[in-house]
Write an enzyme that holds these catalytic residues in place. Sequence first.
Site, PDB file in Angstrom:
ATOM      1  N   ASP A   1      -9.334  16.660  56.878  1.00  0.00           N
ATOM      2  CA  ASP A   1      -9.711  18.093  56.850  1.00  0.00           C
ATOM      3  C   ASP A   1      -8.446  18.733  57.104  1.00  0.00           C
ATOM      4  OD1 ASP A   1     -10.476  20.622  57.180  1.00  0.00           O
ATOM      5  OD2 ASP A   1     -12.075  20.192  58.605  1.00  0.00           O
ATOM      6  N   GLU A   2      -8.115  19.247  55.716  1.00  0.00           N
ATOM      7  CA  GLU A   2      -6.819  20.044  55.494  1.00  0.00           C
ATOM      8  C   GLU A   2      -7.259  21.660  55.229  1.00  0.00           C
ATOM      9  OE1 GLU A   2      -3.628  18.646  53.603  1.00  0.00           O
ATOM     10  OE2 GLU A   2      -3.663  16.538  54.775  1.00  0.00           O
ATOM     11  N   VAL A   3      -8.654  22.060  55.524  1.00  0.00           N
ATOM     12  CA  VAL A   3      -8.933  23.403  55.139  1.00  0.00           C
ATOM     13  C   VAL A   3      -7.995  24.438  55.399  1.00  0.00           C
ATOM     14  CG1 VAL A   3     -10.708  25.042  55.411  1.00  0.00           C
ATOM     15  CG2 VAL A   3     -11.317  22.562  54.713  1.00  0.00           C
ATOM     16  N   LYS A   4      -7.645  24.166  56.776  1.00  0.00           N
ATOM     17  CA  LYS A   4      -6.599  25.226  57.356  1.00  0.00           C
ATOM     18  C   LYS A   4      -5.310  24.779  57.284  1.00  0.00           C
ATOM     19  CE  LYS A   4      -6.685  28.687  61.129  1.00  0.00           C
ATOM     20  NZ  LYS A   4      -7.517  29.014  62.295  1.00  0.00           N
TER      21      LYS A   4
ATOM     22  N   GLY B   1     -14.562  25.928  53.428  1.00  0.00           N
ATOM     23  CA  GLY B   1     -14.523  24.610  54.241  1.00  0.00           C
ATOM     24  C   GLY B   1     -15.773  24.118  54.660  1.00  0.00           C
TER      25      GLY B   1
ATOM     26  N   TYR C   1     -12.402  21.588  64.394  1.00  0.00           N
ATOM     27  CA  TYR C   1     -13.403  22.517  63.917  1.00  0.00           C
ATOM     28  C   TYR C   1     -13.309  22.167  62.212  1.00  0.00           C
ATOM     29  CZ  TYR C   1     -15.455  26.976  62.053  1.00  0.00           C
ATOM     30  OH  TYR C   1     -16.165  27.976  61.510  1.00  0.00           O
TER      31      TYR C   1
ATOM     32  N   THR D   1     -25.604  28.549  44.001  1.00  0.00           N
ATOM     33  CA  THR D   1     -25.788  28.934  42.561  1.00  0.00           C
ATOM     34  C   THR D   1     -24.452  29.357  42.125  1.00  0.00           C
ATOM     35  OG1 THR D   1     -27.957  29.962  43.159  1.00  0.00           O
ATOM     36  CG2 THR D   1     -26.742  30.609  41.164  1.00  0.00           C
TER      37      THR D   1
END
Length: 435
Positions: free
Chosen positions: A235-238, A109, A136, A292
Amino acid sequence: MPALYERDLAAVASVLHLRFYPLATTSGSGPWLVEEGGRRLLDLTAAFGAAGLGYAHPAVAAAVTKAAGEMAGVSALMGATPETVGFAEELLALLPGGTDRRVYIGHAGTDANTAAIRAARAATGRSRVLTFGGSYHGGLGESQGVSGVYVSGGLRPEPGLAQVPYPYPYRPHAFVDSLLADVLGRVDAELSTGDVAMVMVEPVTNDGGVIVPPDGFLAGLRERCDRHGTLLCADEVKVGLGRTGTLHAFEADGVVPDVLTLGKTLGGGLPLSAAVLPAEVDAAAEGQILLTTIGNAVCTAAGRAVLSTIVTEQLWTRAAVLGERFLAGLRAVAERHPLVGDVRGRGLTIGVELVTDRATKAPATLETALTVFRAFELGVLVDYVGPDSNVIELTPPLVLTEEEVDLAVQVLDAALGDVESGQVPEDAIARYRGW
């Protein structure tokens, strides 16, 4: 203390440690982990949400094995591979709106949110970002510098950061002390300066204390961003990919963001994240993040398996049903324990706030750490969040069963009782600092 944990302390850098108890595991399956020695633990953290389908999910394991055996390159930077292109196409197909978009594919994230910030600045020519208190968004670089939990803790914010309170409907707080109308008014005032590139918001916060905002919050942000020509990033990372009871958390307020960031559950336990951007925004930031191994075929194969499983099994429906069962059980527990000041959540994002006094809602920080430790001793993994470290966070795998929900409620009930009766000594947590 397990021998494996002792070896970890002697060999692994402490900068990696965010520990609540001496956890040392050797295998896992579904929502269960197995400790060195054979004890089984029901994991209600899903490794901070990263094991959203649990551990060793068969579809993920098969996809990863196949991709690793074929190894069609290790990076999206130099060329295309079937797994990576397929992953991006399948993710785009799950998003409403029908606009022309591109997918940044990253490791976490943190870099997905950084990619979104850099692209928004490049595309709009504006430098500022607006986020919310207690938010966060990542642990490095720009995404860390716009995170409310870090800024409030003394980290130097991103230049020009605008930060307003998150609408906290439970009680006044140092970070969040106003109602929805006031919060949206503050957002309006910041956006009216004309130099904010993007508003970045969690549809439900976790690390800020598991806060479900009032209805209309995201819709209010959408209207203000449209009026001022500002991008809106969810932000829907969690909390994304079914966790809150809908496929996308932003659906609860009937809006579609310009930018969406995902992670954790997306990789099925492997490092994988995504930022979905309008094509013209993406084009403005070509080559601005060069890691990378981003977009490698093994991780994107895992991501395709995760997306397919969530959609085929409609796991958001399961999260909604199990979340209601969890909340009902925990609210019954709250009636028996004066330590519990509030139980809240949406789907399988749940918080249990502990207080020393229900009238004043003074945070029970020590008791929270002791309860989390005692639950570990009793066979259930939870952690704690919030600016006062007094909210027990539950973000279990989406594959949890009803029986496991009931078991978890029973164990948390017992852990609270043991702490309230003084059976858990303070020195038990001396080595575990948590947040």
